[in-house]
Design an enzyme around this catalytic site. Structure first.
Site, PDB file in Angstrom:
ATOM      1  N   ASP A  10       0.852  -1.183   0.000  1.00  0.00           N
ATOM      2  CA  ASP A  10       0.000   0.000   0.000  1.00  0.00           C
ATOM      3  C   ASP A  10       0.892   1.238   0.000  1.00  0.00           C
ATOM      4  O   ASP A  10       2.040   1.185   0.439  1.00  0.00           O
ATOM      5  CB  ASP A  10      -0.890  -0.034   1.251  1.00  0.00           C
ATOM      6  CG  ASP A  10      -1.683   1.227   1.440  1.00  0.00           C
ATOM      7  OD1 ASP A  10      -2.478   1.571   0.549  1.00  0.00           O
ATOM      8  OD2 ASP A  10      -1.503   1.884   2.477  1.00  0.00           O
ATOM      9  N   ASP A  12      -0.117   5.147   0.842  1.00  0.00           N
ATOM     10  CA  ASP A  12      -0.322   6.171   1.869  1.00  0.00           C
ATOM     11  C   ASP A  12      -0.383   5.553   3.264  1.00  0.00           C
ATOM     12  O   ASP A  12      -1.275   4.760   3.556  1.00  0.00           O
ATOM     13  CB  ASP A  12      -1.608   6.956   1.576  1.00  0.00           C
ATOM     14  CG  ASP A  12      -1.547   7.651   0.230  1.00  0.00           C
ATOM     15  OD1 ASP A  12      -0.626   8.464   0.037  1.00  0.00           O
ATOM     16  OD2 ASP A  12      -2.408   7.368  -0.626  1.00  0.00           O
ATOM     17  N   THR A  51      -2.830   0.423  -4.445  1.00  0.00           N
ATOM     18  CA  THR A  51      -3.328   1.626  -3.790  1.00  0.00           C
ATOM     19  C   THR A  51      -4.672   2.106  -4.327  1.00  0.00           C
ATOM     20  O   THR A  51      -4.915   2.053  -5.530  1.00  0.00           O
ATOM     21  CB  THR A  51      -2.272   2.757  -3.904  1.00  0.00           C
ATOM     22  OG1 THR A  51      -2.702   3.899  -3.178  1.00  0.00           O
ATOM     23  CG2 THR A  51      -1.976   3.134  -5.334  1.00  0.00           C
ATOM     24  N   ASN A  52      -5.522   2.548  -3.418  1.00  0.00           N
ATOM     25  CA  ASN A  52      -6.756   3.253  -3.763  1.00  0.00           C
ATOM     26  C   ASN A  52      -6.402   4.732  -3.870  1.00  0.00           C
ATOM     27  O   ASN A  52      -5.845   5.302  -2.936  1.00  0.00           O
ATOM     28  CB  ASN A  52      -7.805   3.095  -2.655  1.00  0.00           C
ATOM     29  CG  ASN A  52      -8.350   1.684  -2.538  1.00  0.00           C
ATOM     30  OD1 ASN A  52      -8.277   0.892  -3.468  1.00  0.00           O
ATOM     31  ND2 ASN A  52      -8.909   1.374  -1.382  1.00  0.00           N
ATOM     32  N   CYS A  81      -6.354   1.929  -8.048  1.00  0.00           N
ATOM     33  CA  CYS A  81      -7.787   2.120  -8.246  1.00  0.00           C
ATOM     34  C   CYS A  81      -8.069   3.621  -8.192  1.00  0.00           C
ATOM     35  O   CYS A  81      -7.875   4.244  -7.144  1.00  0.00           O
ATOM     36  CB  CYS A  81      -8.604   1.408  -7.171  1.00  0.00           C
ATOM     37  SG  CYS A  81     -10.366   1.822  -7.285  1.00  0.00           S
ATOM     38  N   CYS A  89     -16.845  -0.382  -8.339  1.00  0.00           N
ATOM     39  CA  CYS A  89     -15.842  -1.090  -9.133  1.00  0.00           C
ATOM     40  C   CYS A  89     -15.375  -2.345  -8.387  1.00  0.00           C
ATOM     41  O   CYS A  89     -15.644  -2.517  -7.205  1.00  0.00           O
ATOM     42  CB  CYS A  89     -14.653  -0.176  -9.414  1.00  0.00           C
ATOM     43  SG  CYS A  89     -13.687   0.221  -7.936  1.00  0.00           S
ATOM     44  N   LYS A  93      -9.930  -1.489  -2.996  1.00  0.00           N
ATOM     45  CA  LYS A  93      -9.766  -2.304  -1.787  1.00  0.00           C
ATOM     46  C   LYS A  93     -10.841  -1.907  -0.781  1.00  0.00           C
ATOM     47  O   LYS A  93     -11.115  -0.735  -0.640  1.00  0.00           O
ATOM     48  CB  LYS A  93      -8.378  -2.070  -1.149  1.00  0.00           C
ATOM     49  CG  LYS A  93      -7.215  -2.509  -1.978  1.00  0.00           C
ATOM     50  CD  LYS A  93      -5.872  -2.236  -1.276  1.00  0.00           C
ATOM     51  CE  LYS A  93      -5.586  -0.739  -1.164  1.00  0.00           C
ATOM     52  NZ  LYS A  93      -4.309  -0.430  -0.509  1.00  0.00           N
ATOM     53  N   ASP A 118      -1.463  -0.454   5.979  1.00  0.00           N
ATOM     54  CA  ASP A 118      -1.725   0.149   7.283  1.00  0.00           C
ATOM     55  C   ASP A 118      -3.204   0.183   7.656  1.00  0.00           C
ATOM     56  O   ASP A 118      -3.548   0.669   8.728  1.00  0.00           O
ATOM     57  CB  ASP A 118      -1.148   1.573   7.348  1.00  0.00           C
ATOM     58  CG  ASP A 118      -1.864   2.552   6.432  1.00  0.00           C
ATOM     59  OD1 ASP A 118      -2.191   2.165   5.291  1.00  0.00           O
ATOM     60  OD2 ASP A 118      -2.084   3.697   6.853  1.00  0.00           O
TER      61      ASP A 118
END
Length: 183
Positions: A10, A12, A51-52, A81, A89, A93, A118
């Protein structure tokens, strides 16, 4: 026991930042994060960003901005994403769409992969959905995720390991050497 094929990381709150959106040009990795990525790659383990980033849809950054950032960090590929959480969608995640796409594109057995993140309610649940190893880091939202928001995810996807940061997570994976076979 089988060797680890890949690690999904991930962005952030895991690689750096605050757990909230920071434009790639302003993003700073935590101390040890780039070393962690090098350690994994040096052992022949593929590393993928996972990552989103719904702020792409809002025009606050482009997917290319993120891809360039991940390439500069040494990732083999990035799965991003760009959708809002409620867009429906399959890639946002905790849905496992990005992991499944990576598996198809890179010939991965997701049971021989790990997800490091995290946030339990996104990262750990996505990993659990595909049978991947789950490693929660305490940086970013890690501590609140484990303590304050534990009831939203922990029973469904308890982490296989809790690490102080990405470097400790990578070191733990390397010390494991191989992934246990799953029933």
């Amino acid at each position: 026991m089988k060797p680890i094929q890949a690690v999904f990381v991930d962005r952030d709150g895991t690689i750096g930042g605050t757990g909230r959106f920071i434009h790639p040009r302003d993003f700073t990795p935590y101390p040890g994060s780039l070393e962690a990525l090098r350690l994994l790659k040096d052992r022949g383990i593929k590393i993928f960003a996972l990552t989103n980033q719904h702020n792409i849809t809002k025009g606050m950054a482009s997917e290319k901005d993120f891809r360039d950032e991940f390439e500069a960090c040494g990732f083999n590929a990035a799965y991003i994403c760009p959708h809002e959480p409620d867009d429906g969608c399959e890639c946002h995640k905790p849905k496992p769409g990005m992991l499944l796409k990576a598996s198809q594109e890179h010939g991965l057995d997701l049971a021989r992969c790990a997800v490091i993140g995290d946030v339990g309610s996104t990262d750990m649940l996505a990993a659990a959905a595909v049978g991947a190893q789950k490693i929660l880091v305490l940086t970013g939202w890690g501590k609140p995720s484990l303590e304050t928001y534990r009831d939203k995810w922990y029973d469904q996807a308890p982490p296989d390991y809790v690490a102080e940061n990405l470097l400790e997570a990578a070191q733990w994976l390397i010390s494991m050497g191989e992934m246990p076979e799953r029933a």
